[in-house]
Design a protein around this motif. Structure first.
Motif, PDB file in Angstrom:
ATOM      1  N   THR A  41       0.827  -1.206   0.000  1.00 45.63           N
ATOM      2  CA  THR A  41       0.000   0.000   0.000  1.00 45.63           C
ATOM      3  C   THR A  41       0.862   1.256   0.000  1.00 45.63           C
ATOM      4  O   THR A  41       0.614   2.205  -0.746  1.00 45.63           O
ATOM      5  CB  THR A  41      -0.927   0.015   1.225  1.00 45.63           C
ATOM      6  OG1 THR A  41      -1.738  -1.158   1.199  1.00 45.63           O
ATOM      7  CG2 THR A  41      -1.827   1.242   1.221  1.00 45.63           C
ATOM      8  N   ASN A  42       1.875   1.284   0.860  1.00 49.44           N
ATOM      9  CA  ASN A  42       2.790   2.411   0.928  1.00 49.44           C
ATOM     10  C   ASN A  42       4.039   2.120   0.112  1.00 49.44           C
ATOM     11  O   ASN A  42       4.293   0.970  -0.253  1.00 49.44           O
ATOM     12  CB  ASN A  42       3.162   2.694   2.388  1.00 49.44           C
ATOM     13  CG  ASN A  42       1.953   3.045   3.235  1.00 49.44           C
ATOM     14  OD1 ASN A  42       1.271   4.024   2.980  1.00 49.44           O
ATOM     15  ND2 ASN A  42       1.672   2.221   4.246  1.00 49.44           N
ATOM     16  N   LYS A  61      11.239   1.726   3.651  1.00 48.68           N
ATOM     17  CA  LYS A  61       9.952   2.405   3.545  1.00 48.68           C
ATOM     18  C   LYS A  61      10.133   3.862   3.936  1.00 48.68           C
ATOM     19  O   LYS A  61      10.112   4.205   5.129  1.00 48.68           O
ATOM     20  CB  LYS A  61       8.903   1.748   4.455  1.00 48.68           C
ATOM     21  CG  LYS A  61       8.581   0.296   4.100  1.00 48.68           C
ATOM     22  CD  LYS A  61       7.499  -0.250   5.041  1.00 48.68           C
ATOM     23  CE  LYS A  61       7.166  -1.694   4.746  1.00 48.68           C
ATOM     24  NZ  LYS A  61       6.105  -2.218   5.663  1.00 48.68           N
ATOM     25  N   GLU A  66       4.495   7.261   2.647  1.00 46.92           N
ATOM     26  CA  GLU A  66       3.396   6.746   3.462  1.00 46.92           C
ATOM     27  C   GLU A  66       2.067   7.362   3.025  1.00 46.92           C
ATOM     28  O   GLU A  66       1.954   8.579   2.882  1.00 46.92           O
ATOM     29  CB  GLU A  66       3.637   7.059   4.944  1.00 46.92           C
ATOM     30  CG  GLU A  66       4.831   6.312   5.520  1.00 46.92           C
ATOM     31  CD  GLU A  66       5.081   6.649   6.989  1.00 46.92           C
ATOM     32  OE1 GLU A  66       6.075   6.156   7.537  1.00 46.92           O
ATOM     33  OE2 GLU A  66       4.269   7.414   7.576  1.00 46.92           O
ATOM     34  N   ARG A  67       1.074   6.518   2.821  1.00 48.06           N
ATOM     35  CA  ARG A  67      -0.265   6.988   2.477  1.00 48.06           C
ATOM     36  C   ARG A  67      -0.975   7.468   3.735  1.00 48.06           C
ATOM     37  O   ARG A  67      -0.982   6.780   4.747  1.00 48.06           O
ATOM     38  CB  ARG A  67      -1.054   5.836   1.839  1.00 48.06           C
ATOM     39  CG  ARG A  67      -2.472   6.188   1.436  1.00 48.06           C
ATOM     40  CD  ARG A  67      -3.112   5.019   0.692  1.00 48.06           C
ATOM     41  NE  ARG A  67      -3.151   3.818   1.497  1.00 48.06           N
ATOM     42  CZ  ARG A  67      -4.128   3.499   2.351  1.00 48.06           C
ATOM     43  NH1 ARG A  67      -5.145   4.336   2.532  1.00 48.06           N
ATOM     44  NH2 ARG A  67      -4.090   2.380   3.040  1.00 48.06           N
ATOM     45  N   ASP A  74      -0.129  11.380  10.317  1.00 45.31           N
ATOM     46  CA  ASP A  74       0.697  11.316   9.104  1.00 45.31           C
ATOM     47  C   ASP A  74       2.184  11.238   9.462  1.00 45.31           C
ATOM     48  O   ASP A  74       2.654  11.872  10.413  1.00 45.31           O
ATOM     49  CB  ASP A  74       0.464  12.551   8.233  1.00 45.31           C
ATOM     50  CG  ASP A  74      -0.938  12.595   7.629  1.00 45.31           C
ATOM     51  OD1 ASP A  74      -1.663  11.597   7.749  1.00 45.31           O
ATOM     52  OD2 ASP A  74      -1.289  13.646   7.054  1.00 45.31           O
TER      53      ASP A  74
END
Length: 253
Positions: A41-42, A61, A66-67, A74
């Motif tokens: 997802t991210n 990552k 990051e979504r 956030d």
């Protein structure tokens, strides 16, 4: 997992490193992006890392990838992944692969040793089993309040050890435990787990673990983690699913 780009990194010795050497490599090594895990997802990048002494594959990552989530602040997921490693290391169960927070080609983020799971393991059968390694993981997930323990986040090794990954949505103050490992719900905690929880309670309250978690999480999140440990010790049983939160992540794998 599959990476878009270079499919594999050869001549690495990551799996053979002890945790101290792996952590040193992850903190100090030169990070080079080889591909991207397209199903994540991210932004999740498959990388090589080397320091002249050792080389390994790893996952990177970056915070900037990051979504945004409605229920987590956030830019905090990478730190939560590192916090999960710190708790796992304190248990002595080696549930989470060595993980650090550091700068990289796309800015600061989480860097974690890559683990090649056993391709012969049936994940559906594993996650429904009563494997003692999974029972330890269920206790760990209850401590860190893991909101996303999917079957695909289990990395079984040929020797029987099972790692867990993807801990970015952990440590919320509100109860958010969502997992495929409910087979021990309401069961009495094993003596081994109780001993580990006693140590965690002490370490979070006044030890190194508490100091480290306060560097990575908010004070309220650290206190909530301590309260979850105390609740497990008080009840003496594995938790039941919440009536106010989905019990199983979707998709479960």
């Amino acid at each position: 997992m599959t990476a878009e780009g270079e499919a594999s990194i050869s001549d690495v010795d990551g799996p053979g490193l002890d945790d101290a050497a792996a952590m040193r490599l992850l903190r100090e090594g030169t990070l080079e992006v080889a591909g991207r895990l397209v199903e994540a997802t991210n932004m999740t990048l498959y990388c090589s890392i080397g320091n002249g002494e050792h080389a390994a594959a790893c996952v990177y990552k970056p915070v900037r990838g990051e979504r945004p989530l409605w229920d987590f602040p956030d830019g905090t997921l990478a730190a939560r992944e590192v916090a999960a490693y710190e708790v796992a290391a304190a248990t002595g169960w080696r549930i989470v692969p060595p993980t650090v927070y550091r700068d990289g080609p796309f800015g600061p983020g989480m860097v974690q040793l890559w683990i090649d799971a056993d391709p012969e393991t049936d994940l559906m059968a594993l996650m429904r089993s009563r494997n003692p390694a999974l029972r330890r993981m269920a206790v760990f997930d209850a401590v860190v309040n893991n909101a996303d323990r999917k079957g695909g986040h289990l990395l079984p090794l040929p020797d029987g050890h099972v790692y867990g990954v993807d801990h970015g949505v952990c440590f919320a103050v509100e109860d958010k435990l969502r997992t495929v490992l409910w087979q021990w719900r309401g069961k009495t905690l094993p003596r081994e787990a109780v001993n580990v929880l006693v140590r965690l309670e002490r370490e979070i309250e006044r030890g190194r673990l508490g100091r480290r978690l306060r560097e990575l999480l908010t004070q309220a999140e650290v206190e909530a983690t301590w309260e979850r440990v105390k609740r497990l010790l008080t009840t003496g049983v594995h938790p039941h699913p919440s009536e106010d939160w989905p019990a199983i992540p979707w998709p479960p794998i």
